[in-house]
Design a protein around this motif. Structure first.
Motif, short mmCIF file in Angstrom:
data_model
loop_
_atom_site.label_atom_id
_atom_site.label_comp_id
_atom_site.label_asym_id
_atom_site.label_seq_id
_atom_site.Cartn_x
_atom_site.Cartn_y
_atom_site.Cartn_z
N SER A 1 4.82 -13.14 -2.37
CA SER A 1 6.17 -13.25 -2.57
C SER A 1 7.59 -12.62 -2.90
N LYS A 2 6.82 -11.12 -3.48
CA LYS A 2 7.41 -10.33 -3.32
C LYS A 2 7.75 -9.59 -2.59
N LYS A 3 6.13 -9.65 -1.64
CA LYS A 3 5.97 -8.49 -0.72
C LYS A 3 6.55 -8.84 0.88
N ARG B 1 -5.10 -19.26 -2.46
CA ARG B 1 -4.35 -20.19 -2.73
C ARG B 1 -4.33 -19.66 -4.94
N SER B 2 -4.06 -18.34 -4.71
CA SER B 2 -4.49 -17.78 -6.80
C SER B 2 -3.02 -18.00 -7.13
N GLU B 3 -3.03 -18.51 -8.47
CA GLU B 3 -1.24 -17.46 -8.65
C GLU B 3 -1.19 -16.19 -8.64
#
Length: 360
Positions: free
Chosen positions: A170-172, A161-163
């Motif tokens: 998200s990109k993947k 759950r890290s930034e």
């Protein structure tokens, strides 16, 4: 998760008139033979999953064996999104339980079909339904595969759950969903992914807006929809939503530019004010120096020249053949007459130096 519907098949039947005709059939569990079963057409991709009365095309009930059937020739010749769901809500509570489209007593299957599509949904090994779609047209089962991708994505995001993990994933996953939908060559399947990724209540919505700024995928999807479904409500809805989101993204840029503009303006005004202050201060000092310069004694003028030549007190004393204490006295008198407090201020008064004529 176990479902009540046991099997569902959608296949093409040809009537004696050779007109295309659809038949959607399946079974429900024996203890649920009295449940209502609905066939709906989904023309709003934001309402793909749920129970919406305005979407319902037909209603039926299973016979004593659990068998049910929808048939006719009134489906569209082009692909659309369809849903079959079984509803165990009683008539007197349907109005409230279906109000927002969600019903805990409903099980559903969503698929892409037209008036000549053939699909079959068998049981899984665990006697669960809607886990597999058998069809010659791969696009018919696209929604189940996209749902599987959603599950994998949620697991990937939940692991760390890290930034940093959120940005990387998200990109993947945006790329995975977009590439998969495009490979299917079915824009309706892409809309299913788009509805998920662009959901305003979703954690990925902020990333979607960033992706919208630079990714040409969204324009390309619009072109595919316009080419394949030029008059469909899906196309009009997507075009309107895309325009609204682009307007939202564009409206953020002027706000940011205005902020930098205001900051630059403030800095320019501060710089101008400082320069004016320094200019006036130097002008006042020079004006004073002209009036005070003529009151200096001969020895003070010599001391002034040597100060401007960057000589130390000891050097000045040696050159004038006086003691250091005498030099300090001359310097103090010099400061008083010029109204300054340091050598630096003296040098600011005479940036080009000073030359006294003998006897002046």
């Amino acid at each position: 998760m176990r479902f009540l519907i046991c099997a569902l098949s959608c296949f093409l039947l040809c009537a004696s008139t050779t007109l295309a005709q659809y038949t959607f059939t399946g079974y429900v569990a024996a203890e649920r033979v009295d449940a209502d079963i609905y066939l709906s057409v989904v023309e709003d991709y934001r309402k793909i999953s749920g129970v919406y009365p305005e979407q319902i095309l037909a209603k039926t009930q299973a016979d004593s064996t659990g068998f049910f059937s929808f048939s006719g020739n009134n489906l569209s010749l082009e692909n659309k999104i369809y849903r079959i769901h079984i509803d165990t809500c009683s008539d007197d509570i349907q109005a409230t339980t279906h109000f927002d489209g969600h019903c805990i007593n409903s099980k559903e299957i969503i698929f892409i079909a037209n008036n000549s599509t053939a699909v079959f949904l068998p049981f899984s090994f665990d006697n669960e339904m809607f886990c597999r779609v058998i069809s010659k047209d791969e696009r018919a089962s696209a929604f189940l595969r996209i749902d599987s991708l959603k599950h994998d994505m949620r697991f990937a995001f939940g692991s760390y759950r890290s930034e940093a993990n959120r940005k990387l994933n998200s990109k993947k996953w945006f790329t995975i969903f977009q590439n998969y939908g495009e490979q299917l060559q079915e824009p309706l399947a892409e809309l299913y992914s788009y509805a998920f990724l662009s959901d305003r209540t979703h954690n990925l919505y902020a990333y979607y807006l960033e992706d919208l700024k630079t990714n040409s995928y969204y324009n390309e999807l619009l072109l595919r929809l316009q080419e394949k479904y030029p008059n469909a409500p899906y196309t009009r809805q997507y075009e309107s939503e895309l325009a609204a989101d682009r307007f939202l993204v564009a409206s953020e840029k002027p706000a940011a530019n205005n902020l930098w503009f205001y900051l630059a303006g403030i800095l320019a005004l501060v710089s101008l004010a400082v320069n004016i202050y320094l200019f006036r201060r130097i002008a006042r000092l020079k004006q004073r120096s002209v009036s005070e310069e003529s009151t200096l004694s001969e020895q003070e003028k010599k001391v002034l020249e040597l100060i401007l030549a960057n000589k130390t007190n000891k050097e000045i004393a040696s050159l004038l053949f006086v003691s250091v204490s005498t030099v300090k006295t001359h310097i103090n008198n010099l400061y008083k007459k010029l109204k300054v407090t340091s050598r630096e201020e003296v040098k600011q008064l005479f940036p080009q130096g000073v030359q006294f004529q003998p006897g002046v």
